[in-house]
Design a protein around this motif. Structure first.
Motif, PDB file in Angstrom:
ATOM      1  N   LYS A  84       0.918  -1.300   0.024  1.00 54.66           N
ATOM      2  CA  LYS A  84      -0.194   0.103  -0.021  1.00 54.66           C
ATOM      3  C   LYS A  84       1.144   1.317  -0.167  1.00 54.66           C
ATOM      4  O   LYS A  84       0.639   2.286  -0.864  1.00 54.66           O
ATOM      5  CB  LYS A  84      -1.040  -0.004   1.168  1.00 54.66           C
ATOM      6  N   MET A  85       2.047   1.417   0.754  1.00 51.74           N
ATOM      7  CA  MET A  85       3.086   2.547   0.541  1.00 51.74           C
ATOM      8  C   MET A  85       3.449   2.860  -0.531  1.00 51.74           C
ATOM      9  O   MET A  85       3.555   3.692  -1.039  1.00 51.74           O
ATOM     10  CB  MET A  85       4.046   2.176   1.748  1.00 51.74           C
ATOM     11  N   VAL A  86       3.975   1.530  -1.389  1.00 50.11           N
ATOM     12  CA  VAL A  86       4.560   1.588  -2.764  1.00 50.11           C
ATOM     13  C   VAL A  86       3.468   2.326  -3.698  1.00 50.11           C
ATOM     14  O   VAL A  86       3.752   3.090  -4.346  1.00 50.11           O
ATOM     15  CB  VAL A  86       4.993   0.249  -3.334  1.00 50.11           C
ATOM     16  N   LEU A  87       2.380   1.934  -3.526  1.00 48.73           N
ATOM     17  CA  LEU A  87       1.166   2.277  -4.349  1.00 48.73           C
ATOM     18  C   LEU A  87       0.566   3.494  -3.875  1.00 48.73           C
ATOM     19  O   LEU A  87      -0.502   4.045  -4.415  1.00 48.73           O
ATOM     20  CB  LEU A  87       0.092   1.047  -4.675  1.00 48.73           C
ATOM     21  N   THR A  88       1.001   4.093  -3.020  1.00 44.19           N
ATOM     22  CA  THR A  88       0.326   5.346  -2.271  1.00 44.19           C
ATOM     23  C   THR A  88       0.509   6.743  -3.319  1.00 44.19           C
ATOM     24  O   THR A  88      -0.389   7.246  -3.480  1.00 44.19           O
ATOM     25  CB  THR A  88       0.977   5.805  -1.119  1.00 44.19           C
ATOM     26  N   ASP A  89       1.452   6.767  -3.916  1.00 42.42           N
ATOM     27  CA  ASP A  89       1.661   7.720  -5.141  1.00 42.42           C
ATOM     28  C   ASP A  89       1.797   7.138  -6.150  1.00 42.42           C
ATOM     29  O   ASP A  89       1.839   5.944  -6.520  1.00 42.42           O
ATOM     30  CB  ASP A  89       2.809   8.647  -4.636  1.00 42.42           C
ATOM     31  N   THR A  90       1.723   7.695  -7.327  1.00 41.76           N
ATOM     32  CA  THR A  90       1.652   7.415  -8.782  1.00 41.76           C
ATOM     33  C   THR A  90       3.278   7.322  -9.323  1.00 41.76           C
ATOM     34  O   THR A  90       3.316   6.789 -10.410  1.00 41.76           O
ATOM     35  CB  THR A  90       1.197   8.610  -9.578  1.00 41.76           C
ATOM     36  N   LEU A  91       4.017   7.434  -8.368  1.00 41.66           N
ATOM     37  CA  LEU A  91       5.301   7.124  -8.922  1.00 41.66           C
ATOM     38  C   LEU A  91       6.040   5.775  -8.397  1.00 41.66           C
ATOM     39  O   LEU A  91       6.731   5.639  -7.506  1.00 41.66           O
ATOM     40  CB  LEU A  91       6.361   8.421  -7.974  1.00 41.66           C
ATOM     41  N   PHE A  92       5.573   4.891  -9.245  1.00 40.93           N
ATOM     42  CA  PHE A  92       6.103   3.506  -8.906  1.00 40.93           C
ATOM     43  C   PHE A  92       7.239   3.198  -9.722  1.00 40.93           C
ATOM     44  O   PHE A  92       7.004   3.213 -10.912  1.00 40.93           O
ATOM     45  CB  PHE A  92       4.928   2.375  -8.996  1.00 40.93           C
ATOM     46  N   ASP A  93       8.355   3.247  -9.269  1.00 39.29           N
ATOM     47  CA  ASP A  93       9.500   2.895  -9.897  1.00 39.29           C
ATOM     48  C   ASP A  93      10.400   1.800  -9.436  1.00 39.29           C
ATOM     49  O   ASP A  93      10.081   0.781  -8.686  1.00 39.29           O
ATOM     50  CB  ASP A  93      10.694   4.210  -9.920  1.00 39.29           C
ATOM     51  N   SER A  94      11.679   1.333 -10.262  1.00 41.16           N
ATOM     52  CA  SER A  94      12.470   0.277 -10.179  1.00 41.16           C
ATOM     53  C   SER A  94      12.868   0.328  -8.611  1.00 41.16           C
ATOM     54  O   SER A  94      13.268  -0.669  -7.954  1.00 41.16           O
ATOM     55  CB  SER A  94      13.547   0.151 -10.999  1.00 41.16           C
ATOM     56  N   ASN A  95      13.346   1.676  -8.046  1.00 42.64           N
ATOM     57  CA  ASN A  95      14.023   1.665  -6.585  1.00 42.64           C
ATOM     58  C   ASN A  95      12.885   1.120  -5.573  1.00 42.64           C
ATOM     59  O   ASN A  95      13.304   0.608  -4.694  1.00 42.64           O
ATOM     60  CB  ASN A  95      14.247   3.231  -6.502  1.00 42.64           C
ATOM     61  N   GLU A  96      11.556   1.456  -5.832  1.00 39.93           N
ATOM     62  CA  GLU A  96      10.609   0.937  -4.943  1.00 39.93           C
ATOM     63  C   GLU A  96      10.430  -0.568  -4.929  1.00 39.93           C
ATOM     64  O   GLU A  96      10.200  -1.013  -3.909  1.00 39.93           O
ATOM     65  CB  GLU A  96       9.179   1.684  -5.012  1.00 39.93           C
ATOM     66  N   LYS A  97      10.206  -0.841  -6.349  1.00 35.50           N
ATOM     67  CA  LYS A  97      10.134  -2.450  -6.375  1.00 35.50           C
ATOM     68  C   LYS A  97      11.227  -3.178  -5.666  1.00 35.50           C
ATOM     69  O   LYS A  97      11.072  -4.267  -5.033  1.00 35.50           O
ATOM     70  CB  LYS A  97       9.938  -2.757  -7.777  1.00 35.50           C
ATOM     71  N   SER A  98      12.405  -2.641  -6.033  1.00 31.31           N
ATOM     72  CA  SER A  98      13.675  -3.263  -5.380  1.00 31.31           C
ATOM     73  C   SER A  98      13.687  -3.215  -3.911  1.00 31.31           C
ATOM     74  O   SER A  98      13.848  -4.129  -3.351  1.00 31.31           O
ATOM     75  CB  SER A  98      15.038  -2.715  -5.781  1.00 31.31           C
ATOM     76  N   MET A  99      13.285  -2.145  -3.351  1.00 27.08           N
ATOM     77  CA  MET A  99      13.103  -2.007  -1.658  1.00 27.08           C
ATOM     78  C   MET A  99      11.930  -3.045  -1.432  1.00 27.08           C
ATOM     79  O   MET A  99      12.295  -3.602  -0.483  1.00 27.08           O
ATOM     80  CB  MET A  99      12.734  -0.708  -1.508  1.00 27.08           C
ATOM     81  N   LEU A 100      10.701  -3.195  -1.880  1.00 22.84           N
ATOM     82  CA  LEU A 100       9.841  -3.628  -1.500  1.00 22.84           C
ATOM     83  C   LEU A 100      10.384  -5.326  -1.829  1.00 22.84           C
ATOM     84  O   LEU A 100      10.049  -6.167  -0.806  1.00 22.84           O
ATOM     85  CB  LEU A 100       8.486  -3.801  -2.675  1.00 22.84           C
ATOM     86  N   THR A 101      11.050  -5.707  -2.857  1.00 19.25           N
ATOM     87  CA  THR A 101      11.658  -6.971  -2.650  1.00 19.25           C
ATOM     88  C   THR A 101      12.481  -7.266  -1.614  1.00 19.25           C
ATOM     89  O   THR A 101      12.370  -8.569  -1.017  1.00 19.25           O
ATOM     90  CB  THR A 101      12.087  -7.450  -4.196  1.00 19.25           C
ATOM     91  N   LYS A 102      13.217  -6.577  -1.237  1.00 18.93           N
ATOM     92  CA  LYS A 102      14.338  -6.844  -0.221  1.00 18.93           C
ATOM     93  C   LYS A 102      13.665  -6.953   1.166  1.00 18.93           C
ATOM     94  O   LYS A 102      13.837  -7.750   2.096  1.00 18.93           O
ATOM     95  CB  LYS A 102      15.300  -5.774  -0.019  1.00 18.93           C
TER      96      LYS A 102
END
Length: 144
Positions: A84-102
């Motif tokens: 939900k934090m990742v998708l809170t704003d419209t800026l979903f990028d590779s940094n967020e996905k990488s952090m979510l994965t870790k």
């Protein structure tokens, strides 16, 4: 020290660690947007994070370890918040996905299935699933 105080201390420690994980995701693009800040304030209230702790964690989220919960249901709830934090704003990028994965691996999800877990978690929240439906998707991903 009484048993109650030990439980409270561990509970607070896990909550601070989870909140710090949310902050790490918010900061993965090097700034916290106003909508992310609103989300963080709501979660801080839910996790009983006071103003002093809130500010300490915002300043240095890496100081607080993840402390993964033992129960799968609690891990699912933590992952749900992270997505939900990742998708809170419209800026979903590779940094967020990488952090979510870790962070997902840090929560105890299998690194062998992590790509599918993260993809299904993102899809589930995007589709508006509640925590119960989200958990079912995650369990199905883990068993396949």
């Amino acid at each position: 020290m009484s048993f109650d105080k030990l439980f409270d201390k561990g509970f607070k420690k896990r909550n601070r660690g989870h909140f710090a994980s949310l902050v790490r995701i918010a900061l993965s693009d090097h700034k916290i947007s106003s909508i992310e800040l609103q989300f963080l304030h709501r979660v801080a209230d839910k996790l009983e994070i006071d103003v002093i702790e809130f500010n300490q964690i915002i300043k240095n989220p890496n100081q607080f370890p993840i402390n993964p919960p033992f129960l799968a249901a609690h891990r699912h709830e933590r992952l749900y918040d992270l997505v939900k934090m990742v998708l809170t704003d419209t800026l979903f990028d590779s940094n967020e996905k990488s952090m979510l994965t870790k962070l997902s691996i840090g929560l105890g999800f299998s690194s062998n299935a992590i790509e599918g877990i993260v993809a299904n978690a993102l899809d589930s929240v995007k589709n508006g699933d509640d925590l119960e439906a989200f958990s079912k998707h995650i369990m199905a991903t883990q068993s396949s």
